[in-house]
Each structure stands twice: as C-alpha cells, then as structure tokens.
Design an enzyme around this catalytic site. Structure first.
Site, PDB file in Angstrom:
ATOM      1  N   ASN A  51       0.838  -1.199   0.000  1.00 48.08           N
ATOM      2  CA  ASN A  51       0.000   0.000   0.000  1.00 48.08           C
ATOM      3  C   ASN A  51       0.874   1.250   0.000  1.00 48.08           C
ATOM      4  O   ASN A  51       0.617   2.199  -0.739  1.00 48.08           O
ATOM      5  CB  ASN A  51      -0.921  -0.039   1.227  1.00 48.08           C
ATOM      6  CG  ASN A  51      -2.117   0.840   1.101  1.00 48.08           C
ATOM      7  OD1 ASN A  51      -2.777   0.856   0.080  1.00 48.08           O
ATOM      8  ND2 ASN A  51      -2.412   1.565   2.158  1.00 48.08           N
ATOM      9  N   ALA A  79      -5.542   3.992  -7.566  1.00 45.00           N
ATOM     10  CA  ALA A  79      -5.577   2.812  -6.703  1.00 45.00           C
ATOM     11  C   ALA A  79      -5.665   3.423  -5.298  1.00 45.00           C
ATOM     12  O   ALA A  79      -4.664   3.773  -4.692  1.00 45.00           O
ATOM     13  CB  ALA A  79      -4.336   1.949  -6.876  1.00 45.00           C
ATOM     14  N   PRO A  80      -6.883   3.639  -4.818  1.00 42.82           N
ATOM     15  CA  PRO A  80      -7.131   4.548  -3.693  1.00 42.82           C
ATOM     16  C   PRO A  80      -6.670   4.034  -2.329  1.00 42.82           C
ATOM     17  O   PRO A  80      -7.465   3.633  -1.480  1.00 42.82           O
ATOM     18  CB  PRO A  80      -8.645   4.743  -3.745  1.00 42.82           C
ATOM     19  CG  PRO A  80      -9.159   3.477  -4.354  1.00 42.82           C
ATOM     20  CD  PRO A  80      -8.111   3.051  -5.332  1.00 42.82           C
ATOM     21  N   CYS A  81      -5.366   4.117  -2.107  1.00 41.57           N
ATOM     22  CA  CYS A  81      -4.794   3.670  -0.836  1.00 41.57           C
ATOM     23  C   CYS A  81      -5.257   4.532   0.339  1.00 41.57           C
ATOM     24  O   CYS A  81      -5.171   4.099   1.485  1.00 41.57           O
ATOM     25  CB  CYS A  81      -3.274   3.617  -0.926  1.00 41.57           C
ATOM     26  SG  CYS A  81      -2.494   5.114  -1.541  1.00 41.57           S
ATOM     27  N   HIS A  82      -5.783   5.713   0.059  1.00 46.97           N
ATOM     28  CA  HIS A  82      -6.293   6.546   1.147  1.00 46.97           C
ATOM     29  C   HIS A  82      -7.521   5.928   1.805  1.00 46.97           C
ATOM     30  O   HIS A  82      -7.900   6.316   2.901  1.00 46.97           O
ATOM     31  CB  HIS A  82      -6.600   7.968   0.644  1.00 46.97           C
ATOM     32  CG  HIS A  82      -7.666   8.028  -0.395  1.00 46.97           C
ATOM     33  ND1 HIS A  82      -7.399   7.837  -1.738  1.00 46.97           N
ATOM     34  CD2 HIS A  82      -9.003   8.242  -0.306  1.00 46.97           C
ATOM     35  CE1 HIS A  82      -8.524   7.951  -2.419  1.00 46.97           C
ATOM     36  NE2 HIS A  82      -9.516   8.200  -1.576  1.00 46.97           N
TER      37      HIS A  82
END
Length: 170
Positions: free
Chosen positions: A129, A138-141
């Site tokens: 991540n 690639a919404p790591c948040h």
C-alpha cells in the site's frame, strides 16, 4: 506489466495540491503523486522502470479530465482509467484490490489482506500500500487502521482526511 518505451510527466491542479501525472507513449497511466512528493515519485519510477528518463509533456486529455471530474464530485471518475505499472505480482494484486474499494468505503489493512487471499500478510499489504505509485486511482487513502484510525498516507494525513471527507467516508 508491459515495459514502456517512454515516460511522460504532466501536472494538473487539484484542491489538495498539484498532481504529477505520469503516462507512457501509448497514453497509459503509470503513476500519480502530489508535487511535494516528486522525489518519491522519481524513486518509484526508477525502481519500476530503471533508468528510463522522465520527459515533460502532456497527459491525454481524458486522464486529466477524469481527475477534474473526481475533484468536482464524480467520485467514480477515476475507476475507468486504464493503468499499468511495475512492482511485484503481490504488489500489483494489492493495488488491483485497492481499486475495488468504492468511494465512501474504507477497509482495514487486515481486511485488505483477506481480499488478496493473504490474511497473515497484513504488514506486507501495508508495505505494498505504501509503495503504491497510483495515488487516488488505486485509492490507498481508503485503507485505515483498526478502529477507524487514519494511519499513514503517502500524501500526508491531511490529504487523506480531505479525500475521505470528499468521498463521504468521514
């Protein structure tokens, strides 16, 4: 992963800082980061693509428009973008799993580890991540700590909080 022949860097405004958008010669998205993390972006690009130089140029209009639509409230606008990136097969599986987290949703690292069928690999999932070159896409948040804690985000916790609020998750 298909190795690109060229990498092109463009910039776009956002409410939380200028975006760095890296595409290849075919217009495929390869990386996205924030201007104040350009050094990290350069490091990840070298790691994934070796000494391939980063040229200044224009990203395809549809990519920049998708970011503008996302920040304008069309929260699913980034999900249609085509991307390809380096990284290990495990990392890419984590990044694909991130893309399955819908706007307004969050997952813990342990939930993400189960999604990639590696339930004991929580730390490895966290490391993948953290090495994600596709911020926002690639919404790591959307990955949070146990109990809902806002844990590390490569763009900073203030941006993570803003993004999750923007998406209705906070």
């Amino acid at each position: 992963m298909t190795r690109p022949a060229r990498l092109v860097l463009d910039r776009a405004p956002s409410p939380i800082g200028e975006l760095l958008i890296v595409t290849d010669e075919a217009g495929v998205l390869r990386a996205v980061d924030f201007h104040d993390y350009e050094h990290r972006l350069q490091r990840l690009l070298r790691l994934h693509y070796g000494a391939l130089p980063l040229e200044t140029g224009a990203a395809p209009g549809e990519i920049k428009a998708a970011f503008a639509r996302y920040f304008g409230g069309a929260l699913d606008a980034l999900s249609a973008l085509t991307w390809d990136t380096g990284g290990t097969s495990f990392q890419r599986s984590v990044w694909r799993a991130l893309c399955e987290i819908r706007p307004g949703e969050t997952l813990t690292y342990s939930q993400l580890a189960r999604r990639v069928e590696r339930p004991a690999a929580i730390r490895a999932v966290g490391a993948a991540n953290g090495a994600n070159p596709l911020s926002l896409v690639a919404p790591c948040h959307r990955v949070i700590g146990m109990g809902g804690a806002l844990t590390g985000y490569g763009g900073g916790l203030e941006r993570k909080r803003w993004l999750l609020t923007h998406e209705g998750a906070l």
